[in-house]
Design a protein around this motif. Structure first.
Motif, PDB file in Angstrom:
ATOM      1  N   UNK A 115      43.162  46.492  26.366  1.00  0.00           N
ATOM      2  CA  UNK A 115      42.548  47.257  27.724  1.00  0.00           C
ATOM      3  C   UNK A 115      42.920  45.698  28.894  1.00  0.00           C
ATOM      4  N   UNK A 116      44.008  46.550  30.137  1.00  0.00           N
ATOM      5  CA  UNK A 116      43.601  45.702  30.918  1.00  0.00           C
ATOM      6  C   UNK A 116      42.390  45.797  31.894  1.00  0.00           C
ATOM      7  N   UNK A 117      42.422  45.360  32.304  1.00  0.00           N
ATOM      8  CA  UNK A 117      41.604  44.961  33.670  1.00  0.00           C
ATOM      9  C   UNK A 117      41.606  43.721  34.757  1.00  0.00           C
ATOM     10  N   UNK A 118      41.901  44.690  35.888  1.00  0.00           N
ATOM     11  CA  UNK A 118      41.840  44.157  37.707  1.00  0.00           C
ATOM     12  C   UNK A 118      40.207  43.282  38.168  1.00  0.00           C
ATOM     13  N   UNK A 119      41.349  41.887  39.262  1.00  0.00           N
ATOM     14  CA  UNK A 119      39.770  40.840  38.928  1.00  0.00           C
ATOM     15  C   UNK A 119      40.264  40.475  40.604  1.00  0.00           C
ATOM     16  N   UNK A 120      39.554  40.074  40.809  1.00  0.00           N
ATOM     17  CA  UNK A 120      39.837  38.764  42.456  1.00  0.00           C
ATOM     18  C   UNK A 120      38.898  37.387  42.077  1.00  0.00           C
ATOM     19  N   UNK A 121      39.883  36.375  41.927  1.00  0.00           N
ATOM     20  CA  UNK A 121      39.336  34.665  41.073  1.00  0.00           C
ATOM     21  C   UNK A 121      38.185  34.933  41.997  1.00  0.00           C
ATOM     22  N   UNK A 122      37.569  34.870  43.001  1.00  0.00           N
ATOM     23  CA  UNK A 122      36.559  34.306  44.162  1.00  0.00           C
ATOM     24  C   UNK A 122      35.463  34.975  43.675  1.00  0.00           C
ATOM     25  N   UNK A 126      43.580  30.785  43.947  1.00  0.00           N
ATOM     26  CA  UNK A 126      43.834  31.012  45.147  1.00  0.00           C
ATOM     27  C   UNK A 126      42.201  31.759  45.380  1.00  0.00           C
ATOM     28  N   UNK A 127      41.452  31.709  46.354  1.00  0.00           N
ATOM     29  CA  UNK A 127      39.975  32.369  46.348  1.00  0.00           C
ATOM     30  C   UNK A 127      40.157  34.026  45.850  1.00  0.00           C
ATOM     31  N   UNK A 128      41.480  35.086  46.875  1.00  0.00           N
ATOM     32  CA  UNK A 128      42.209  35.949  47.017  1.00  0.00           C
ATOM     33  C   UNK A 128      42.934  36.163  45.404  1.00  0.00           C
ATOM     34  N   UNK A 129      43.198  35.421  44.888  1.00  0.00           N
ATOM     35  CA  UNK A 129      44.354  35.714  44.161  1.00  0.00           C
ATOM     36  C   UNK A 129      43.437  36.717  43.019  1.00  0.00           C
ATOM     37  N   UNK A 130      44.605  37.165  42.805  1.00  0.00           N
ATOM     38  CA  UNK A 130      44.733  38.791  41.657  1.00  0.00           C
ATOM     39  C   UNK A 130      44.332  38.112  40.573  1.00  0.00           C
ATOM     40  N   UNK A 131      44.294  38.527  39.256  1.00  0.00           N
ATOM     41  CA  UNK A 131      44.661  38.483  38.059  1.00  0.00           C
ATOM     42  C   UNK A 131      44.019  39.481  36.726  1.00  0.00           C
TER      43      UNK A 131
END
Length: 371
Positions: free
Chosen positions: A258-265, A336-341
């Motif tokens: 399962x792959x779930x997207x998020x934002x670092x900050x 970075x604070x707004x970096x996607x992962x």
């Protein structure tokens, strides 16, 4: 030796060179930075025998070429505290005179010929790598190493260079960080598999020496040491003895995960909040994925409990695993604070894999639950 220099430019170079030296070294000679004033270039050198650096200094007018030893502690203090724009350094009969507009110092200076030799970069085979990329690779992997492990190979970052492929890897056995990038091999330069391991102190020196400017650096790996050349410096480091573990086996390959997207900050903030009540010894936080949210929960009998909810793009079957909140936070902090992962998970007993879109992979082993 007699030179006039811009104080701020000399201070900047001196601080970099002295970071390779040690004011507390049992070898008195290593408590100094060596300065060599040539007719065309002025160079500062710092070393602790295991790592060293040569730094070229700008803004220096050489009246008389020569060389001298500069005390890390005393010269560092003078350069920091002085309000003079220009300083005159004059070495005569083992006494170093430093003069500004409103100040004057006379200090004893030892024999610079006793300082360890730091060779210039003269390798014909090396890798060319964008400096900003390599600095990022060091920054994103060095935090995951284990300097206290009896397995010495875990006390540094593995560097793999072959063709246009550049990889840096750090691990402490419970988590692993790997960063891939692109470079250019000159004269078929490549590293030995699993042996080019750069130690912790040298990694800090490398990160300080490489600027954010768009410059290309040169890296030459040899049997027992490594040389790195930037536009203003050359860094030398011995390599860690030992063989690095097979890190490629650690990164899971799960096509059905399962792959779930998020934002670092936002994720980092949520983890910090959940960790307020985390146990100081176990540091475990429950990560529950499902029903459109990530629920972070921590409970400690003496402190209390927390429950933090973050919306996510996954509404499937609930998967729950416990991870060390520090390990996950470490990954998010180097982005970075707004970096996607992306988080890749499979079951509560298998490792979590964190990925970015610029070649960065990070594996965290789950923690065992107390029943």
């Amino acid at each position: 030796m007699k030179i006039t220099c811009n104080r701020e430019k000399l201070l900047s170079a001196f601080q970099l060179a002295s970071s390779a030296s040690s004011a507390r070294s049992p070898k008195e000679i290593l408590q100094n930075v060596k300065i060599v004033a040539g007719e065309e270039v002025v160079t500062l050198m710092g070393s602790d025998m295991d790592a060293g650096i040569r730094v070229n200094v700008e803004g220096v007018d050489v009246q008389t070429p020569g060389k001298a030893l500069l005390s890390v502690q005393r010269i560092g203090s003078i350069l920091r505290e002085s309000g003079d724009e220009q300083l005159l350094f004059d070495l005569s009969d083992s006494t170093l005179s430093i003069q500004g507009k409103y100040s004057e110092f006379n200090l004893p200076s030892g024999n610079p010929d006793e300082f360890p030799t730091l060779s210039a970069f003269e390798e014909s085979a090396y890798h060319e790598i964008p400096g900003r990329l390599f600095r990022q690779m060091v920054h994103r992997t060095s935090f995951a190493i284990d300097v206290e492990s009896s397995r010495y190979a875990l006390g540094g970052v593995l560097l793999e260079l072959e063709g246009d492929q550049v990889v840096a890897v750090g691990t402490d056995g419970r988590r692993l960080a790997a960063m891939h990038g692109k470079g250019t091999s000159v004269h078929d330069h490549k590293t030995q598999p699993a042996h080019t391991i750069i130690p912790s102190k040298s990694l800090n020196l490398i990160e300080r020496a490489i600027s954010d400017k768009d410059e290309v650096i040169h890296i030459a790996a040899r049997a027992n040491d490594i040389l790195i050349r930037t536009s203003q410096s050359v860094i030398y480091s011995r390599l860690v003895e030992g063989r690095f573990p097979n890190w490629k086996q650690v990164i899971p390959k799960r096509p059905n995960a399962i792959r779930i997207s998020g934002t670092s900050g936002p994720f980092l903030q949520a983890i910090r909040m959940a960790a307020v009540v985390a146990d100081a010894e176990s540091r475990g936080v429950d990560f529950q994925f499902g029903e459109g949210s990530l629920v972070l929960a921590s409970r400690t009998a003496e402190i209390g409990q927390s429950r933090i909810e973050v919306p996510i793009d996954y509404s499937g079957e609930v998967i729950k695993l416990m991870m060390d909140h520090r390990f996950v936070s470490d990954f998010l902090r180097v982005l970075d604070v707004d970096a996607p992962f992306t988080i890749e998970i499979s079951t509560g007993s298998e490792p979590a894999l964190f990925l970015t879109n610029d070649g960065y992979s990070y594996v965290v082993m789950p923690m065992a639950r107390d029943h």
